[in-house]
Scaffold this active site. Structure first.
Site, PDB file in Angstrom:
ATOM      1  N   SER A   1     133.699 -60.631 108.762  1.00 14.21           N
ATOM      2  CA  SER A   1     133.411 -59.353 109.422  1.00 14.21           C
ATOM      3  C   SER A   1     134.635 -58.875 110.184  1.00 14.21           C
ATOM      4  O   SER A   1     135.397 -59.700 110.713  1.00 14.21           O
ATOM      5  CB  SER A   1     132.251 -59.527 110.403  1.00 14.21           C
ATOM      6  OG  SER A   1     132.069 -58.351 111.162  1.00 14.21           O
TER       7      SER A   1
ATOM      8  N   TYR B   1     128.705 -64.042 117.376  1.00 10.86           N
ATOM      9  CA  TYR B   1     128.726 -63.590 115.971  1.00 10.86           C
ATOM     10  C   TYR B   1     130.155 -63.663 115.423  1.00 10.86           C
ATOM     11  O   TYR B   1     130.401 -64.254 114.357  1.00 10.86           O
ATOM     12  CB  TYR B   1     128.184 -62.156 115.896  1.00 10.86           C
ATOM     13  CG  TYR B   1     128.248 -61.530 114.522  1.00 10.86           C
ATOM     14  CD1 TYR B   1     127.401 -61.946 113.501  1.00 10.86           C
ATOM     15  CD2 TYR B   1     129.154 -60.500 114.243  1.00 10.86           C
ATOM     16  CE1 TYR B   1     127.457 -61.370 112.239  1.00 10.86           C
ATOM     17  CE2 TYR B   1     129.213 -59.912 112.993  1.00 10.86           C
ATOM     18  CZ  TYR B   1     128.363 -60.347 111.992  1.00 10.86           C
ATOM     19  OH  TYR B   1     128.431 -59.777 110.744  1.00 10.86           O
TER      20      TYR B   1
HETATM   21  N1  NAP Z   1     126.270 -54.589 107.687  1.00 11.96           N
HETATM   22  C1  NAP Z   1     127.420 -54.702 108.296  1.00 11.96           C
HETATM   23  O1  NAP Z   1     127.843 -53.772 109.002  1.00 11.96           O
HETATM   24  C2  NAP Z   1     128.244 -55.945 108.138  1.00 11.96           C
HETATM   25  C3  NAP Z   1     129.555 -55.930 108.629  1.00 11.96           C
HETATM   26  C4  NAP Z   1     130.332 -57.067 108.508  1.00 11.96           C
HETATM   27  C5  NAP Z   1     129.812 -58.201 107.913  1.00 11.96           C
HETATM   28  N2  NAP Z   1     128.542 -58.205 107.445  1.00 11.96           N
HETATM   29  C6  NAP Z   1     128.040 -59.449 106.836  1.00 11.96           C
HETATM   30  O2  NAP Z   1     127.559 -59.171 105.553  1.00 11.96           O
HETATM   31  C7  NAP Z   1     126.618 -60.172 105.177  1.00 11.96           C
HETATM   32  C8  NAP Z   1     125.405 -59.505 104.554  1.00 11.96           C
HETATM   33  O3  NAP Z   1     124.730 -58.758 105.546  1.00 11.96           O
HETATM   34  P1  NAP Z   1     124.134 -57.299 105.289  1.00 11.96           P
HETATM   35  O4  NAP Z   1     124.894 -56.364 106.129  1.00 11.96           O
HETATM   36  O5  NAP Z   1     124.005 -57.037 103.843  1.00 11.96           O
HETATM   37  O6  NAP Z   1     122.708 -57.451 106.019  1.00 11.96           O
HETATM   38  P2  NAP Z   1     121.225 -57.540 105.458  1.00 11.96           P
HETATM   39  O7  NAP Z   1     120.876 -56.325 104.684  1.00 11.96           O
HETATM   40  O8  NAP Z   1     120.397 -57.886 106.663  1.00 11.96           O
HETATM   41  O9  NAP Z   1     121.287 -58.792 104.483  1.00 11.96           O
HETATM   42  C9  NAP Z   1     121.349 -60.104 104.964  1.00 11.96           C
HETATM   43  C10 NAP Z   1     120.854 -61.019 103.889  1.00 11.96           C
HETATM   44  O10 NAP Z   1     120.920 -62.371 104.383  1.00 11.96           O
HETATM   45  C11 NAP Z   1     119.678 -62.996 104.113  1.00 11.96           C
HETATM   46  N3  NAP Z   1     119.430 -64.070 105.066  1.00 11.96           N
HETATM   47  C12 NAP Z   1     119.292 -64.004 106.410  1.00 11.96           C
HETATM   48  N4  NAP Z   1     119.032 -65.224 106.907  1.00 11.96           N
HETATM   49  C13 NAP Z   1     119.006 -66.075 105.843  1.00 11.96           C
HETATM   50  C14 NAP Z   1     118.779 -67.459 105.694  1.00 11.96           C
HETATM   51  N5  NAP Z   1     118.496 -68.245 106.747  1.00 11.96           N
HETATM   52  N6  NAP Z   1     118.831 -67.988 104.455  1.00 11.96           N
HETATM   53  C15 NAP Z   1     119.092 -67.219 103.381  1.00 11.96           C
HETATM   54  N7  NAP Z   1     119.313 -65.910 103.456  1.00 11.96           N
HETATM   55  C16 NAP Z   1     119.263 -65.338 104.684  1.00 11.96           C
HETATM   56  C17 NAP Z   1     118.636 -61.878 104.152  1.00 11.96           C
HETATM   57  O11 NAP Z   1     117.525 -62.164 103.348  1.00 11.96           O
HETATM   58  P3  NAP Z   1     116.163 -62.861 103.846  1.00 11.96           P
HETATM   59  O12 NAP Z   1     115.829 -62.265 105.177  1.00 11.96           O
HETATM   60  O13 NAP Z   1     115.197 -62.529 102.755  1.00 11.96           O
HETATM   61  O14 NAP Z   1     116.458 -64.323 103.902  1.00 11.96           O
HETATM   62  C18 NAP Z   1     119.410 -60.751 103.484  1.00 11.96           C
HETATM   63  O15 NAP Z   1     119.312 -60.857 102.087  1.00 11.96           O
HETATM   64  C19 NAP Z   1     126.329 -60.974 106.444  1.00 11.96           C
HETATM   65  O16 NAP Z   1     127.044 -62.185 106.409  1.00 11.96           O
HETATM   66  C20 NAP Z   1     126.862 -60.083 107.548  1.00 11.96           C
HETATM   67  O17 NAP Z   1     127.259 -60.839 108.686  1.00 11.96           O
HETATM   68  C21 NAP Z   1     127.746 -57.102 107.544  1.00 11.96           C
END
Ligand code: NAP
Length: 245
Positions: A142, A155
């Site tokens: 991130s 985080y």
């Molecule tokens: N969105 C942003 O602005 C942003 C920015 C920088 C980095 N990121 C990173 O991108 C990655 C994906 O996040 P996203 O933004 O796409 O958010 P998201 O839509 O909330 O997706 C997160 C995913 O992780 C899964 N997850 C959460 N806890 C889990 C667990 N214990 N075991 C297995 N799966 C789990 C969730 O599915 P379930 O709940 O079904 O398990 C979901 O599929 C993350 O690592 C996040 O830190 C996001």
């Protein structure tokens, strides 16, 4: 092998956001995607959507906090498709808050999912990659780890721990394995749903609504790293919305 055609790609956190967009794009480009997350309904419907569009997808319910679940996810890829080309360590949560609030359970959750979950993924896939003589780790970090901000300390700490481990993994990987980190800025996903402090959550949702980019942008970066020839190791990609300072 270059390109994405025929590559077997395991994606954690595949049920929404960046993981889902990556699965869809990779499947469109001829990869076989193996999806892991906790939500079985969303995984099932995504796998059906991919199959309906002529793609190839398998899934199994996976909690990255459980080492065995990662082993089973990797095993599913190897048994179903005979190999594993790429592991995308994407699952993550962000229950962010100021340290003064002492939300220790949230700190532990971020460490367990964002840091230990990635380590369990490495533990599951690395022996397979070594045996095969090829393999590619893609770890999702991130920009929170690049520009440190209040509320995001733990985080960002988990993401920067993975950044450090990823660089060590790259140096240890040798000339056959590839290691990529992708650091997104604000992306339009459900990540705010994992936030437990209502005030912080609503601020983040406001920022997201103002400037976030589509998860497709991150998916395209992941595909770019994967589709390079085997001797080309794309190590670090940072992608922010133009509007993000
Ligand atoms: N969105 C942003 O602005 C942003 C920015 C920088 C980095 N990121 C990173 O991108 C990655 C994906 O996040 P996203 O933004 O796409 O958010 P998201 O839509 O909330 O997706 C997160 C995913 O992780 C899964 N997850 C959460 N806890 C889990 C667990 N214990 N075991 C297995 N799966 C789990 C969730 O599915 P379930 O709940 O079904 O398990 C979901 O599929 C993350 O690592 C996040 O830190 C996001």
């Amino acid at each position: 092998m270059s390109g994405t055609e025929g590559k077997v790609v395991v994606i954690t956190g595949a049920s929404s956001g960046i993981g889902e967009a990556t699965a869809v794009l990779l499947a469109e480009r001829g990869a076989k995607v193996v999806l892991g997350a906790r939500g079985s309904d969303r995984l099932k419907s995504l796998a059906e959507r991919i199959a309906g569009a002529g793609g190839e997808a398998a899934y199994t319910v996976t909690d990255v906090k459980q080492r065995e679940d990662l082993s089973n996810l990797v095993k599913l890829a190897c048994e179903r498709y005979g190999k594993l080309d790429v592991l995308v360590n994407n699952a993550g949560v962000a229950p962010i808050s100021r340290l003064d609030e002492l939300r220790v359970e949230d700190w532990e959750e971020m460490i367990d999912v964002n840091l230990k979950g990635v380590l369990y993924g490495i533990a599951a896939a690395l022996p397979v990659f070594r045996r095969q003589g090829f393999g590619h780790f893609v770890n999702i970090l991130s920009t929170a780890g690049i520009q440190i901000m209040p509320t995001m300390g733990v985080y960002a700490g988990t993401k920067n721990a993975v950044r450090t481990i990823t660089e060590s993994l790259r140096q240890e990987a040798g000339d056959k394995l590839r290691v990529t980190s992708v650091s997104p800025g604000f992306v339009r996903t459900n990540l705010a749903e994992s936030m437990t402090n209502p005030e912080v959550k609503s601020q983040i949702i406001d920022q997201r609504n103002r400037m976030a980019i589509s998860p497709d942008a991150i998916a395209r970066a992941i595909v770019f790293a994967i589709e390079q020839p085997a001797d080309v190791d794309v190590n670090e990609i940072v992608i922010r919305p133009t509007a993000q300072v």
